[in-house]
Design an enzyme around this catalytic site. Structure first.
Site, PDB file in Angstrom:
ATOM      1  N   LYS A  22       0.842  -1.213   0.000  1.00 20.43           N
ATOM      2  CA  LYS A  22       0.000   0.000   0.000  1.00 20.43           C
ATOM      3  C   LYS A  22       0.871   1.255   0.000  1.00 20.43           C
ATOM      4  CE  LYS A  22      -1.689   1.620   4.063  1.00 20.43           C
ATOM      5  NZ  LYS A  22      -1.347   3.035   4.320  1.00 20.43           N
ATOM      6  N   ASN A  23       1.868   1.270   0.890  1.00 16.83           N
ATOM      7  CA  ASN A  23       2.637   2.502   1.054  1.00 16.83           C
ATOM      8  C   ASN A  23       3.643   2.739  -0.073  1.00 16.83           C
ATOM      9  OD1 ASN A  23       1.169   3.069   3.283  1.00 16.83           O
ATOM     10  ND2 ASN A  23       2.751   2.544   4.783  1.00 16.83           N
ATOM     11  N   CYS A 117      -3.937  12.919  13.416  1.00 16.97           N
ATOM     12  CA  CYS A 117      -4.707  11.681  13.309  1.00 16.97           C
ATOM     13  C   CYS A 117      -4.441  10.847  14.555  1.00 16.97           C
ATOM     14  CB  CYS A 117      -4.357  10.916  12.043  1.00 16.97           C
ATOM     15  SG  CYS A 117      -2.745  10.181  12.059  1.00 16.97           S
ATOM     16  N   ARG A 122       1.548  14.732  13.322  1.00 12.69           N
ATOM     17  CA  ARG A 122       1.984  14.513  11.943  1.00 12.69           C
ATOM     18  C   ARG A 122       2.089  15.791  11.111  1.00 12.69           C
ATOM     19  NH1 ARG A 122      -0.553   9.153   9.587  1.00 12.69           N
ATOM     20  NH2 ARG A 122       1.328   9.296   8.348  1.00 12.69           N
ATOM     21  N   ASP A 309       5.204   0.754  11.975  1.00 17.33           N
ATOM     22  CA  ASP A 309       3.956   0.143  11.491  1.00 17.33           C
ATOM     23  C   ASP A 309       3.776  -1.298  11.967  1.00 17.33           C
ATOM     24  OD1 ASP A 309       3.319   2.483  10.245  1.00 17.33           O
ATOM     25  OD2 ASP A 309       3.914   1.846   8.241  1.00 17.33           O
ATOM     26  N   VAL A 331       9.303   6.983  16.380  1.00 14.69           N
ATOM     27  CA  VAL A 331       8.871   7.635  15.133  1.00 14.69           C
ATOM     28  C   VAL A 331       7.604   8.454  15.377  1.00 14.69           C
ATOM     29  CG1 VAL A 331       8.205   7.283  12.720  1.00 14.69           C
ATOM     30  CG2 VAL A 331       9.948   5.815  13.751  1.00 14.69           C
ATOM     31  N   ARG A 401      -8.489  -0.381   5.384  1.00 17.38           N
ATOM     32  CA  ARG A 401      -7.651   0.609   4.700  1.00 17.38           C
ATOM     33  C   ARG A 401      -6.323   0.015   4.253  1.00 17.38           C
ATOM     34  NH1 ARG A 401      -7.082   6.224   7.717  1.00 17.38           N
ATOM     35  NH2 ARG A 401      -5.883   6.476   5.807  1.00 17.38           N
TER      36      ARG A 401
HETATM   37  C1  EPZ Z   1       4.695   7.029   6.235  1.00 18.38           C
HETATM   38  O1  EPZ Z   1       4.014   8.159   6.797  1.00 18.38           O
HETATM   39  C2  EPZ Z   1       3.698   5.896   6.168  1.00 18.38           C
HETATM   40  N1  EPZ Z   1       2.566   6.279   5.326  1.00 18.38           N
HETATM   41  C3  EPZ Z   1       3.230   5.513   7.574  1.00 18.38           C
HETATM   42  O2  EPZ Z   1       2.398   4.368   7.464  1.00 18.38           O
HETATM   43  C4  EPZ Z   1       4.450   5.158   8.412  1.00 18.38           C
HETATM   44  O3  EPZ Z   1       4.032   4.901   9.732  1.00 18.38           O
HETATM   45  C5  EPZ Z   1       5.456   6.310   8.386  1.00 18.38           C
HETATM   46  O4  EPZ Z   1       5.808   6.647   7.026  1.00 18.38           O
HETATM   47  C6  EPZ Z   1       6.751   5.990   9.118  1.00 18.38           C
HETATM   48  O5  EPZ Z   1       7.326   4.827   8.574  1.00 18.38           O
HETATM   49  C7  EPZ Z   1       2.616   6.090   4.018  1.00 18.38           C
HETATM   50  O6  EPZ Z   1       3.629   5.682   3.457  1.00 18.38           O
HETATM   51  C8  EPZ Z   1       1.393   6.366   3.245  1.00 18.38           C
HETATM   52  P1  EPZ Z   1       6.989  10.346   8.167  1.00 18.38           P
HETATM   53  P2  EPZ Z   1       4.676   9.589   6.732  1.00 18.38           P
HETATM   54  O7  EPZ Z   1       6.878  11.644   7.465  1.00 18.38           O
HETATM   55  O8  EPZ Z   1       5.528   9.708   5.534  1.00 18.38           O
HETATM   56  C9  EPZ Z   1       7.766  13.584  11.573  1.00 18.38           C
HETATM   57  C10 EPZ Z   1       0.496   3.047   7.892  1.00 18.38           C
HETATM   58  O9  EPZ Z   1       0.015   2.545   8.927  1.00 18.38           O
HETATM   59  N2  EPZ Z   1       7.596  14.595  10.525  1.00 18.38           N
HETATM   60  O10 EPZ Z   1       8.115   9.461   7.777  1.00 18.38           O
HETATM   61  O11 EPZ Z   1       3.588  10.586   6.901  1.00 18.38           O
HETATM   62  C11 EPZ Z   1       6.492  12.810  11.859  1.00 18.38           C
HETATM   63  O12 EPZ Z   1       5.628  13.522  12.727  1.00 18.38           O
HETATM   64  C12 EPZ Z   1       1.044   4.467   7.897  1.00 18.38           C
HETATM   65  O13 EPZ Z   1       0.526   2.463   6.802  1.00 18.38           O
HETATM   66  C13 EPZ Z   1       7.858  15.909  10.793  1.00 18.38           C
HETATM   67  O14 EPZ Z   1       8.232  16.276  11.901  1.00 18.38           O
HETATM   68  O15 EPZ Z   1       5.593   9.565   8.023  1.00 18.38           O
HETATM   69  C14 EPZ Z   1       7.047  11.543  12.449  1.00 18.38           C
HETATM   70  O16 EPZ Z   1       7.388  11.756  13.785  1.00 18.38           O
HETATM   71  C15 EPZ Z   1       0.723   5.229   9.110  1.00 18.38           C
HETATM   72  N3  EPZ Z   1       7.671  16.817   9.786  1.00 18.38           N
HETATM   73  C16 EPZ Z   1       8.324  11.316  11.633  1.00 18.38           C
HETATM   74  O17 EPZ Z   1       8.666  12.593  11.104  1.00 18.38           O
HETATM   75  C17 EPZ Z   1       7.285  16.468   8.541  1.00 18.38           C
HETATM   76  O18 EPZ Z   1       7.155  17.328   7.668  1.00 18.38           O
HETATM   77  C18 EPZ Z   1       8.197  10.315  10.503  1.00 18.38           C
HETATM   78  O19 EPZ Z   1       7.033  10.607   9.723  1.00 18.38           O
HETATM   79  C19 EPZ Z   1       7.035  15.115   8.277  1.00 18.38           C
HETATM   80  C20 EPZ Z   1       7.202  14.183   9.284  1.00 18.38           C
END
Ligand code: EPZ
Length: 422
Positions: A22-23, A117, A122, A309, A331, A401
């Site tokens: 999915k991701n 969420c 996020r 995840d 994370v 989902r």
């Molecule tokens: C991706 O989300 C995945 N989603 C998530 O999977 C997964 O949990 C996550 O990566 C971490 O592996 C998809 O791929 C669709 P991040 P993403 O930006 O990209 C912080 C699932 O269950 N951050 O890597 O949104 C953030 O708050 C989902 O399938 C900032 O501070 O996650 C977090 O602490 C849920 N500023 C960390 O970085 C930003 O601009 C990592 O988040 C962006 C992120």
């Protein structure tokens, strides 16, 4: 609204096919925006998140359909409405990854700012900063991110690390935008997740010039245009990990087909250390447990560390370990909505800031529980397989989902899961 009634305990045995990721699919669907014409994507799982993303692309002007062979065909010849509406973004935060490709293709984009969420605040500041570094002018207007680069984007050296390490979709957004920027972009502290590598491989097949794939330093030479593509996405490592825990928690033996264990070595290593055997077999692996579960300490981290995840699913498993475990979430430090629900099933979990102390119990006991997000709901289903009695998992739409008809895939293996509409 559907619920699951899960009778336990059961022992799972047999073979299960891991679906496409999915991701990986979501950003790869977004990257078709960068080219004019029809792309076709194989192994895209049939999930509600994928349909929502298809709707998002249709609203931009693309034509999206699933053909008889199951491929998702996206015709992006016309993009005349570069807007990601609130109505869709609020359903799925991954919608943000149309921002970079829209900006590169159309010179402007307006995408609803995602809210928080169940797994935390996020923010998307790193996405926006990265695009600004490429020359985009960005402001907020009535809850929408408005990004403009009427004269195109310009390559730059960018550092993308944040307080919690790299960002997966932030890297995807900036990398996609940089493929059509003038000159060279270097992204330092890029996400190394296999889904990002898959996106980069797909972009290169479309004509992009990306080096350093899979490493934290991506070098992208801008090109003037990209071509539509036929591409097959990688297997879903998180679904694979979830099935591995299903085998372990049920003292079962599963043959996972279509599973790249090299993508989840941190998980495989943890399973082996707690007494679960994982052996490669062809394009997959065999996962089995015969003895007791040993406790373990787990810290989630960006790839190649232990994935956030799979944190909830491992918490369900370690609840039944002989001894105490500590799970630290590095994370998404607030991603613990499942803790209270697992405790309703007689687990013994205590949250201490971004950590949970898991005191192993002899058995889990069925209860009514509430799914809060995709992976938390997977953990509740896994707990239900092992618990005594009939567990009811409410709000099953969360699990739909990210897992394609999970009950229809687990039941032939020995699970007793009934979907009911209430
Ligand atoms: C991706 O989300 C995945 N989603 C998530 O999977 C997964 O949990 C996550 O990566 C971490 O592996 C998809 O791929 C669709 P991040 P993403 O930006 O990209 C912080 C699932 O269950 N951050 O890597 O949104 C953030 O708050 C989902 O399938 C900032 O501070 O996650 C977090 O602490 C849920 N500023 C960390 O970085 C930003 O601009 C990592 O988040 C962006 C992120």
């Amino acid at each position: 609204m559907d619920v699951f009634r899960i009778e336990g305990p059961v022992r799972l045995a047999g073979s299960v096919n891991v679906k496409g990721s999915k991701n990986a699919s979501l950003p790869i669907m977004a990257c078709t925006i960068l080219a004019c014409g029809e792309s076709s994507l194989g192994a895209v799982p049939n999930l509600s998140d994928i349909s929502v993303f298809g709707q998002l692309l249709q609203n931009l002007g693309c034509h999206v359909k699933r053909n008889a062979q199951g491929q998702v065909c996206i015709n992006s010849t016309v993009i005349d409405n570069p807007i990601g509406e609130y109505e869709i973004v609020r359903q799925m935060r991954a919608s943000i990854c149309i921002l970079g490709p829209l900006l590169a293709r159309c010179g402007r984009a307006k995408v609803s700012m995602p809210g928080g969420c169940a797994i935390g605040d996020r923010p998307v500041d790193l996405h926006l900063r990265g695009l600004q570094e490429l020359g985009a002018k960005i402001h907020l207007e009535n809850g929408y991110i408005v990004a403009e680069a009427p004269h195109g984007l310009i390559g730059k050296d960018i550092f993308m690390g944040g307080p919690f390490g790299s960002t997966v979709l932030g890297t995807a957004n900036v990398m996609m935008a940089a493929t059509l920027a003038k000159g060279r972009t270097i992204i330092e502290s890029a996400a190394c997740e296999p889904e990002i590598a898959d996106l980069a491989n797909c972009l290169n097949k479309m004509g992009a010039k990306i080096r350093g794939i899979g490493s934290p330093r991506l070098v992208i030479e801008g090109v003037s245009q990209l071509q539509p593509i036929q591409y097959e996405v990688i297997p879903d490592r998180i679904e694979a990990g979830t099935f591995m825990v299903a085998a372990a928690i049920s003292s079962g033996e599963l043959h996972l087909k279509n599973c790249r264990i090299e993508d989840i070595m941190a998980v495989v290593d943890k399973l082996r250390r707690i007494g679960v055997t994982v052996e490669s077999k062809g394009e997959g692996c065999i996962v089995a447990r015969t003895g007791t579960i040993k406790p373990a300490d787990i810290t989630t981290q960006p790839y190649p560390g232990f994935p956030t995840d799979l944190q909830a699913q491992f918490m369900a498993l370690l609840s039944l370990a002989q001894g105490n475990s500590v799970i630290v979430e590095k994370v998404f430090p607030d991603r613990f909505m499942h803790v209270a629900e697992l405790n309703r099933m007689a687990a013994n979990l205590r949250k201490e800031g971004p950590a949970v102390i898991v005191a192993g119990v002899k058995k889990l006991i069925a209860a009514q529980v509430m799914a809060s997000d995709l992976r938390a709901s997977a953990a509740l289903v896994l707990a239900g397989l092992a618990a005594e009695g009939t567990t009811t998992v409410n709000r099953v739409y969360h699990i739909d989902r990210g897992y394609e008809r999970i009950e229809e895939r687990l039941n032939p293996l020995g699970a007793k899961i009934r979907r009911e509409s209430v």
